[in-house]
Design an enzyme around this catalytic site. Structure first.
Site, PDB file in Angstrom:
ATOM      1  CD1 TRP A  84     -20.070 -29.273 -10.856  1.00 14.26           C
ATOM      2  CD2 TRP A  84     -19.140 -31.081 -11.826  1.00 14.26           C
ATOM      3  NE1 TRP A  84     -19.232 -29.959  -9.945  1.00 14.26           N
ATOM      4  CE2 TRP A  84     -18.692 -31.201 -10.511  1.00 14.26           C
ATOM      5  CE3 TRP A  84     -18.590 -32.439 -12.546  1.00 14.26           C
ATOM      6  CZ2 TRP A  84     -17.600 -31.929  -9.846  1.00 14.26           C
ATOM      7  CZ3 TRP A  84     -17.689 -33.081 -11.991  1.00 14.26           C
ATOM      8  CH2 TRP A  84     -17.299 -32.879 -10.689  1.00 14.26           C
ATOM      9  CG  ASP A 100     -25.533 -32.536 -12.763  1.00 12.61           C
ATOM     10  OD1 ASP A 100     -26.160 -32.782 -11.735  1.00 12.61           O
ATOM     11  OD2 ASP A 100     -24.326 -32.269 -13.036  1.00 12.61           O
ATOM     12  CE  LYS A 105     -21.198 -33.310  -5.081  1.00 10.86           C
ATOM     13  NZ  LYS A 105     -20.953 -32.889  -6.897  1.00 10.86           N
TER      14      LYS A 105
END
Ligand SMILES: *Cc1c(COP(=O)(O)O)cnc(C)c1O
Length: 360
Positions: A101, A171, A195
């Site tokens: 990511w 993030d 998530k």
């Protein structure tokens, strides 16, 4: 009805209590005769839903007054572009690459300016967090970017990098609301909610007000300017109404559970059960350097692909689902987010013990 133990990395398990409440309110939200899905985002009823959600999030995270909370769309991945478009005034930013990511964000930033790789753990399949206490950080960077919890590889920063005075952008998709954070240490904290917080379709951006300006890169679409959403309290256009409503319910659930300090304790307890088992097992092994282990995502392997596959298959049949590791790592991964009860982890470990005995 039978619910499984869902170890998915995302979209992931939500608190059962929250789902039941939403089910009860599905046809008639608090006497207004319609579902939250059916109501105007400009109605009084909805206004209270989004305002309460923001306030509850502010309470939970202790968000200082000089930060805006934005409920946006496009997932975490859209932020990979929005961040440089809005923050790259000098067209230069630093990225610490600790997984897929972070790497995607780094590559996206290159479209907009110079993205400098400040550190990386790619040399060892992202199984650790590099030492970021004294990085060589160019003076003229607009910000330093991290992915705080690496969902795929199961690592987490236990200490934030020393950015040497530069704005920190993080993030936090897969560790959102899993433990207390000091928001004032960040310029931007953002996360896709699927998530640890709510249904896919919402990304929450917490951003310091001075970083919200008209001065975005040329060509930045109106919808991708933080200012557009900040000036309109996330109601510039139709927001992901139902998703925000669900996030709001999860915030209330978290408050009831005792807030983020209590969540941290709960998460540490759950993770310890699994890591302690892995550390003594002769069959299963964790893949991450001990000091950098995530409380949320726990990858592990047997070292034998066939045995891994057999484990995943038998676990699924026994009601422990979504344990297959990410395709780039192989093996298994148990994501044990806030809403995974301790009982789920205990039972998983019990199952792993039995599997180890049977397949020794
Ligand atoms: C899942 C995930 C993403 C991507 O989220 P989307 O909402 O699918 O764009 C980005 N970063 C992290 C850390 C993630 O776990």
């Amino acid at each position: 009805m039978s619910r499984v133990y869902n170890f998915s990395a995302g979209p992931a398990v939500l608190p059962e209590e929250v789902l039941k409440e939403a089910a009860e309110e599905m046809l008639d939200y608090q006497g207004c005769g319609m579902s939250v899905m059916e109501m105007s985002h400009r109605s009084k009823v909805y206004d209270k839903i989004i305002k309460d959600a923001e306030q509850d999030l502010r309470d939970l995270m202790n968000i200082p007054d000089n930060y805006k909370v934005l409920f946006l769309q496009g997932g975490a991945s859209q932020q990979f572009a929005m961040i440089p478009m809005n923050l790259m005034k000098n067209k230069k930013a630093g990225y610490i690459v600790t997984g897929q990511w972070a790497k995607k964000a780094f590559q996206e930033a290159k479209i907009y300016g110079e993205a400098v790789k400040l550190a990386s753990s790619e040399d060892q399949t992202f199984s650790y967090i590099p030492d970021c206490s004294d990085l060589d950080i160019p003076e003229d960077l607009d910000y330093v970017y991290i992915c705080e919890n690496n969902t795929i590889y199961g690592t987490k920063y236990k200490e934030l990098p020393n950015t040497k005075g530069h704005v920190l952008v993080a993030d936090v998709s897969s560790c959102f609301l899993s433990e207390p954070v000091d928001v004032s240490k960040y310029g931007v904290i953002y996360g896709g909610v699927q998530k640890n917080v709510g249904p896919a379709g919402v990304v929450i951006v917490i951003i310091r007000e001075d970083l919200i300006t008209e001065d975005t890169l040329p060509g930045t679409p109106t919808m991708l300017k933080y200012k557009t959403h900040a000036d309109n309290d996330s109601l510039y256009n139709t927001p992901p109404c139902y998703g925000i409503y669900m996030c709001g319910k999860v915030f209330k659930w978290l408050k009831k559970m005792g807030g983020l300090a209590a969540m941290k304790e709960h998460n540490e307890e759950k993770a310890k059960i699994l890591y302690d088992f892995l550390d003594q097992s002769k069959m299963f092994k964790g893949t991450v350097v001990e000091k950098d282990r995530s409380l949320m995502n726990v990858p592990f392997v047997t070292g034998n692909e066939e045995l891994d596959a057999k484990f995943v298959k038998e676990a699924t049949a026994a009601g422990f689902v979504n344990l297959k590791g990410h395709r780039t790592v192989g093996g298994m991964r148990a994501s044990i987010y806030n809403a995974m009860p301790k009982e789920g982890v205990l039972k998983l470990v019990e199952f792993m013990k039995k599997f180890e005995e049977e397949n020794a």
